[in-house]
Design a protein around this motif. Structure first.
Motif, mmCIF file in Angstrom:
data_model
loop_
_atom_site.group_PDB
_atom_site.id
_atom_site.type_symbol
_atom_site.label_atom_id
_atom_site.label_comp_id
_atom_site.label_asym_id
_atom_site.label_seq_id
_atom_site.Cartn_x
_atom_site.Cartn_y
_atom_site.Cartn_z
ATOM 1 N N GLU A 75 0.823 -1.206 0.000
ATOM 2 C CA GLU A 75 0.000 0.000 0.000
ATOM 3 C C GLU A 75 0.861 1.260 0.000
ATOM 4 O O GLU A 75 0.534 2.248 -0.650
ATOM 5 N N LYS A 76 1.977 1.235 0.733
ATOM 6 C CA LYS A 76 2.886 2.386 0.757
ATOM 7 C C LYS A 76 3.523 2.613 -0.604
ATOM 8 O O LYS A 76 3.646 3.751 -1.062
ATOM 9 N N ILE A 77 3.919 1.549 -1.269
ATOM 10 C CA ILE A 77 4.533 1.672 -2.596
ATOM 11 C C ILE A 77 3.512 2.163 -3.609
ATOM 12 O O ILE A 77 3.818 3.036 -4.432
ATOM 13 N N ILE A 78 2.299 1.641 -3.557
ATOM 14 C CA ILE A 78 1.246 2.089 -4.478
ATOM 15 C C ILE A 78 0.952 3.567 -4.250
ATOM 16 O O ILE A 78 0.809 4.335 -5.200
ATOM 17 N N SER A 79 0.882 3.983 -3.005
ATOM 18 C CA SER A 79 0.652 5.389 -2.687
ATOM 19 C C SER A 79 1.778 6.266 -3.236
ATOM 20 O O SER A 79 1.522 7.332 -3.798
ATOM 21 N N HIS A 80 3.015 5.816 -3.091
ATOM 22 C CA HIS A 80 4.174 6.550 -3.605
ATOM 23 C C HIS A 80 4.110 6.682 -5.134
ATOM 24 O O HIS A 80 4.340 7.767 -5.679
ATOM 25 N N ILE A 81 3.770 5.600 -5.818
ATOM 26 C CA ILE A 81 3.680 5.631 -7.280
ATOM 27 C C ILE A 81 2.563 6.563 -7.730
ATOM 28 O O ILE A 81 2.741 7.362 -8.654
ATOM 29 N N LYS A 82 1.411 6.498 -7.074
ATOM 30 C CA LYS A 82 0.297 7.383 -7.427
ATOM 31 C C LYS A 82 0.667 8.852 -7.220
ATOM 32 O O LYS A 82 0.340 9.709 -8.038
ATOM 33 N N TYR A 83 1.341 9.134 -6.122
ATOM 34 C CA TYR A 83 1.759 10.508 -5.818
ATOM 35 C C TYR A 83 2.725 11.031 -6.881
ATOM 36 O O TYR A 83 2.562 12.132 -7.392
ATOM 37 N N ASN A 84 3.739 10.234 -7.225
ATOM 38 C CA ASN A 84 4.697 10.646 -8.252
ATOM 39 C C ASN A 84 4.023 10.863 -9.595
ATOM 40 O O ASN A 84 4.334 11.819 -10.307
ATOM 41 N N ALA A 85 3.120 9.981 -9.953
ATOM 42 C CA ALA A 85 2.419 10.109 -11.232
ATOM 43 C C ALA A 85 1.578 11.382 -11.262
ATOM 44 O O ALA A 85 1.566 12.110 -12.263
ATOM 45 N N LYS A 86 0.887 11.665 -10.174
ATOM 46 C CA LYS A 86 0.044 12.861 -10.121
ATOM 47 C C LYS A 86 0.879 14.133 -10.255
ATOM 48 O O LYS A 86 0.509 15.059 -10.966
ATOM 49 N N LEU A 87 2.038 14.164 -9.585
ATOM 50 C CA LEU A 87 2.918 15.331 -9.680
ATOM 51 C C LEU A 87 3.397 15.576 -11.105
ATOM 52 O O LEU A 87 3.587 16.722 -11.512
#
Length: 74
Positions: A27-39
């Motif tokens: 879940e932490k890795i998925i959250s990190h990937i989503k955050y980077n993609a959104k930025l």
């Protein structure tokens, strides 16, 4: 004006397919990937996985290559 939509399905796996993505790490890795993609303005349609891999379906921008997009997401 032309319309372009390319969807890419990427899969990341842990080394030797070890069950590393357990106990909340996934879940932490998925959250990190989503955050980077959104930025970076990269649209992720779906992202999920299991204990040893992640699947990500994302839209490829016209001005970026697949490898550059994956570098930006990670």
């Amino acid at each position: 004006m032309p319309y372009l939509k390319v969807m890419i399905h990427a899969v990341w796996a842990t080394k030797n397919r070890e069950h590393f993505l357990a106990n909340g790490i996934k879940e932490k890795i998925i959250s990190h990937i989503k955050y980077n993609a959104k930025l970076k303005g990269i649209y992720i349609d779906e992202i999920n996985g299991y204990h040893e891999h992640l699947h990500c379906l994302f839209s490829l921008k016209a001005d970026l290559s697949i490898s550059n997009t994956l570098k930006l997401i990670k």
